[in-house]
Scaffold this motif. Structure first.
Motif, short mmCIF file in Angstrom:
data_model
loop_
_atom_site.label_atom_id
_atom_site.label_comp_id
_atom_site.label_asym_id
_atom_site.label_seq_id
_atom_site.Cartn_x
_atom_site.Cartn_y
_atom_site.Cartn_z
N SER A 202 0.84 -1.21 0.00
CA SER A 202 0.00 0.00 0.00
C SER A 202 0.86 1.25 0.00
O SER A 202 0.54 2.24 -0.67
N LYS A 203 1.95 1.21 0.72
CA LYS A 203 2.84 2.37 0.81
C LYS A 203 3.39 2.74 -0.57
O LYS A 203 3.33 3.91 -1.00
N VAL A 204 3.90 1.74 -1.31
CA VAL A 204 4.47 2.04 -2.63
C VAL A 204 3.36 2.34 -3.63
O VAL A 204 3.56 3.14 -4.57
N ALA A 205 2.17 1.74 -3.44
CA ALA A 205 1.04 2.03 -4.33
C ALA A 205 0.64 3.50 -4.24
O ALA A 205 0.37 4.16 -5.25
N ILE A 206 0.59 4.01 -3.02
CA ILE A 206 0.23 5.42 -2.80
C ILE A 206 1.28 6.33 -3.43
O ILE A 206 0.94 7.32 -4.10
N GLU A 207 2.54 6.00 -3.23
CA GLU A 207 3.62 6.83 -3.80
C GLU A 207 3.53 6.84 -5.32
O GLU A 207 3.67 7.88 -5.96
N TRP A 208 3.25 5.65 -5.90
CA TRP A 208 3.13 5.59 -7.36
C TRP A 208 1.93 6.40 -7.84
O TRP A 208 2.06 7.18 -8.80
N TYR A 209 0.76 6.24 -7.19
CA TYR A 209 -0.42 6.94 -7.71
C TYR A 209 -0.29 8.45 -7.56
O TYR A 209 -0.71 9.21 -8.46
N GLU A 210 0.29 8.91 -6.48
CA GLU A 210 0.51 10.36 -6.33
C GLU A 210 1.40 10.87 -7.45
O GLU A 210 1.18 11.96 -8.00
N GLU B 143 0.08 17.16 -17.68
CA GLU B 143 -0.38 16.97 -19.06
C GLU B 143 -1.73 17.65 -19.28
O GLU B 143 -1.96 18.26 -20.34
N ILE B 144 -2.61 17.56 -18.29
CA ILE B 144 -3.93 18.18 -18.40
C ILE B 144 -3.80 19.70 -18.56
O ILE B 144 -4.43 20.32 -19.41
N GLU B 145 -2.95 20.30 -17.73
CA GLU B 145 -2.80 21.75 -17.79
C GLU B 145 -2.16 22.19 -19.11
O GLU B 145 -2.51 23.25 -19.64
N GLU B 146 -1.25 21.38 -19.63
CA GLU B 146 -0.68 21.68 -20.95
C GLU B 146 -1.78 21.64 -22.02
O GLU B 146 -1.83 22.50 -22.90
N ASN B 147 -2.65 20.64 -21.92
CA ASN B 147 -3.74 20.54 -22.89
C ASN B 147 -4.75 21.68 -22.74
O ASN B 147 -5.26 22.19 -23.74
N PHE B 148 -5.03 22.08 -21.51
CA PHE B 148 -5.91 23.23 -21.30
C PHE B 148 -5.29 24.49 -21.93
O PHE B 148 -5.98 25.27 -22.58
N ASP B 149 -3.99 24.67 -21.72
CA ASP B 149 -3.31 25.85 -22.28
C ASP B 149 -3.40 25.87 -23.80
O ASP B 149 -3.45 26.94 -24.41
N ALA C 143 0.33 21.46 -9.30
CA ALA C 143 1.29 20.59 -9.98
C ALA C 143 2.64 20.65 -9.27
O ALA C 143 3.12 21.73 -8.92
N LYS C 144 3.23 19.48 -9.04
CA LYS C 144 4.54 19.39 -8.40
C LYS C 144 5.46 18.57 -9.28
O LYS C 144 5.03 17.91 -10.23
N THR C 145 6.75 18.59 -8.95
CA THR C 145 7.69 17.75 -9.68
C THR C 145 7.39 16.28 -9.36
O THR C 145 6.90 15.97 -8.27
N TYR C 146 7.67 15.41 -10.29
CA TYR C 146 7.38 13.99 -10.09
C TYR C 146 8.53 13.14 -10.66
O TYR C 146 9.34 13.62 -11.46
N ASP C 147 8.57 11.89 -10.22
CA ASP C 147 9.66 10.98 -10.57
C ASP C 147 9.23 10.08 -11.73
O ASP C 147 8.46 9.15 -11.55
N GLU C 148 9.75 10.37 -12.92
CA GLU C 148 9.40 9.58 -14.10
C GLU C 148 9.86 8.13 -13.95
O GLU C 148 9.22 7.21 -14.43
N LYS C 149 11.00 7.94 -13.25
CA LYS C 149 11.53 6.58 -13.10
C LYS C 149 10.56 5.70 -12.32
O LYS C 149 10.40 4.51 -12.62
N LEU C 150 9.93 6.29 -11.31
CA LEU C 150 8.97 5.52 -10.51
C LEU C 150 7.83 5.02 -11.38
O LEU C 150 7.38 3.87 -11.25
N LYS D 102 -11.69 16.60 -8.23
CA LYS D 102 -11.35 17.98 -8.61
C LYS D 102 -11.01 18.06 -10.10
O LYS D 102 -11.43 18.99 -10.80
N LEU D 103 -10.26 17.07 -10.58
CA LEU D 103 -9.89 17.07 -12.00
C LEU D 103 -11.10 16.81 -12.89
O LEU D 103 -11.21 17.34 -14.00
N LEU D 104 -12.01 15.99 -12.40
CA LEU D 104 -13.19 15.63 -13.20
C LEU D 104 -14.28 16.69 -13.17
O LEU D 104 -15.12 16.74 -14.07
N HIS D 105 -14.28 17.54 -12.13
CA HIS D 105 -15.41 18.43 -11.90
C HIS D 105 -15.78 19.33 -13.08
O HIS D 105 -16.98 19.50 -13.37
N PRO D 106 -14.81 19.92 -13.81
CA PRO D 106 -15.20 20.75 -14.96
C PRO D 106 -15.98 19.99 -16.02
O PRO D 106 -16.75 20.58 -16.77
N PHE D 107 -15.78 18.68 -16.09
CA PHE D 107 -16.44 17.86 -17.10
C PHE D 107 -17.68 17.15 -16.57
O PHE D 107 -18.61 16.88 -17.31
#
Length: 516
Positions: free
Chosen positions: A250-258, A267-273, A359-366, A325-330
């Protein structure tokens, strides 16, 4: 019109003061405005803004123009030098102004800017940011609003124009009352839900491209709504315990999903822009359906009739709320409903006024490491399915880690594969079922439930098929005419097919040798 149009041409085609999305409509805009013609302001309609011309005689030139009939009477008396004229002697022109002749003033008129350009609302809202409309009225309305803005207000009316596609029927015809091919909106909402209809159409509504309407689109939206609701019910149905520790899986699952949520948010904000609204929704759709429901909830789900630890439960609720929150506009209705069910909230705490995730920095390797782990889990599930090994039966897994793959998600692999022991070895394992992920080899020792002879026969059949496929690919690659004439991408694809087939043959041969 040739003079009026010049600032509007410059704003879109030269200075970029006004931007059209998608930009390919710049050419349509350019064609209209560089081939400008006189504009007929009068139309013979039964409704509309009547032309303020008042006739006082029988001749075509016997008229005055005024704000109202009282002012017109004064002007008519002066023109005729006849103080005996009355309002009954005047007749207003029966034609109405062309619809667009009044509509081109909309950005100014809606805030009272025509009659009172100094009022606070007009000064605050004009010019505005975005206009959303269809490309079929790019010239009739959009271009004319831009023309009027520069002519009467001295500046653009808006900065961005997002041009949606038109909804057409399956035959490609525009929806119209005359054709009777328009779906009944209330009927669709009753059948699929308001959010289901919205999502179904928006998923297929890339900017400027028409939508061929099919009720199946709305059905897809309804299925997505059900998926979200069921995910909420699943989480809220778990018993929560403060007494149990948080599992490593569960610990690593949470880290991955975040991390995955942060990448999707970027990506969403880039598409909105870029006004790629459909792409933004598709990113959220995949995040919620695939990553949240299909993987994350499975990774953290407690065992049957067992409680979940509080730390994991709290994080699951936090991730669900971020998804909402991400879904609410739609999907404003469903998301607000679930938001209010999660906790008792005041109107000031409603989802519609909540803070958008940062938006925060994220670990692509994870993310890449988990993508690899997903392939490992899929391989285990495939073997269980093909060999009829029930999930309740725990199995062992031995790994030759040629890829030097991360072991960070091993706890998740063990949970989702029901692995009792996961061991890293240096050599292949005899008498075991096997599969590959890239160059890594995975071995599942045979249990007594497997018919070895039947398994060898099945693998031999698969081996012969793969060898035949490899032969056909290699024949292409040895054909000089094909190699010299094919595009590089096609050649790359064929070479990849060859490499994949060779790797698969090696794996099958090892599996057969191990079983024998």
């Amino acid at each position: 019109m040739e003079e009026l149009v010049k600032p509007a041409i410059k704003a879109v085609l030269v200075t970029d003061e006004v931007k059209l999305y998608p930009s390919r409509f710049n050419n349509t805009y350019k064609h209209w405005l560089e081939n400008i013609r006189d504009w007929n302001i009068s139309r013979q309609l039964w409704w509309g803004q009547q032309i303020p011309a008042y006739y006082y005689g029988d001749g075509k030139e016997d008229f005055v123009v005024a704000k109202n009939i009282e002012e017109a009477l004064v002007l008519a008396q002066e023109a005729t030098n006849n103080k005996q004229l009355t309002i009954n002697d005047l007749k207003q022109d029966a034609d109405a102004l062309d619809t667009w002749f009044s509509s081109w003033l909309w950005p100014m008129a809606v805030f009272g800017g025509i009659l009172d350009p100094e009022n606070e609302d007009y000064k605050y809202y004009y010019p505005t940011n975005d206009l959303v409309t269809g490309p079929d009225i790019l010239f009739f309305w959009v271009a004319r609003m831009i023309i009027a803005g520069y002519e009467y207000a001295g500046e653009k009316p808006f900065t961005n124009v997002y041009l949606t596609g038109l909804v057409r029927d399956k035959q490609g015809r525009k929806m119209s009352k005359q054709l009777g091919n328009s779906p009944e909106p209330l009927g669709l909402i009753e059948k699929f839900g308001a959010d289901g209809v919205r999502v179904g159409l928006l998923l297929s509504a890339s900017a400027g491209n028409d939508i061929m309407f099919d009720e199946e689109l709305c059905n897809q939206g309804k299925a997505f709504s059900n998926k979200i609701w069921n995910a909420f019910k699943l989480i809220k149905g778990w018993e929560v315990s403060d007494a149990i520790p948080q599992p490593e899986s569960s610990k690593v699952a949470i880290e991955w999903y975040e991390t995955k949520l942060q990448r999707t948010l970027t990506e969403i904000e880039e598409n909105f822009d870029k006004y790629r609204i459909s792409d933004a929704l598709m990113g959220i759709y995949k995040l919620v359906w695939d990553d949240f429901c299909s993987w994350f909830l499975e990774m953290i789900k407690p065992a049957y009739q067992q409680p979940i630890d509080k730390a994991t439960f709290d994080k699951a609720i936090e991730m669900l709320e971020n998804n909402l929150k991400l879904l609410h506009p739609f999907m404003p209705f469903l998301t607000e409903e679930i938001w209010q069910h999660i906790a008792d909230r005041t109107p000031e705490q409603a989802l519609i006024v909540s803070e958008w995730p940062k938006a925060k920095t994220y670990d692509e390797k994870l993310i890449a490491d988990f993508d690899f782990a997903m392939e490992v889990i899929s391989g285990i599930r495939t073997i269980r399915k093909d060999k009829n090994i029930p999930f309740k039966d725990a199995i062992d897994l031995k790994v030759v880690n040629n890829e030097n793959a991360s072991t960070y998600f091993d706890a998740v692999i063990m949970k989702l594969g029901n692995i009792v022991t996961l061991e890293y070895v240096t050599d292949k394992v005899d008498g075991a079922l096997s599969y590959r992920v890239k160059s890594n080899e995975y071995f599942i020792p045979i249990t007594g439930n497997i018919d070895v002879e039947a398994e060898v026969a099945k693998l031999t059949e698969e081996l012969n098929y793969t060898k035949g496929f490899l032969k056909s690919v290699q024949a292409k690659l040895s054909n000089e005419k094909f190699v010299n004439g094919a595009p590089e991408k096609v050649l790359e694809m064929e070479r990849k097919k060859e490499a994949d087939a060779l790797a698969k043959i090696a794996t099958i041969e090892q599996s057969i040798a191990g079983l024998k």
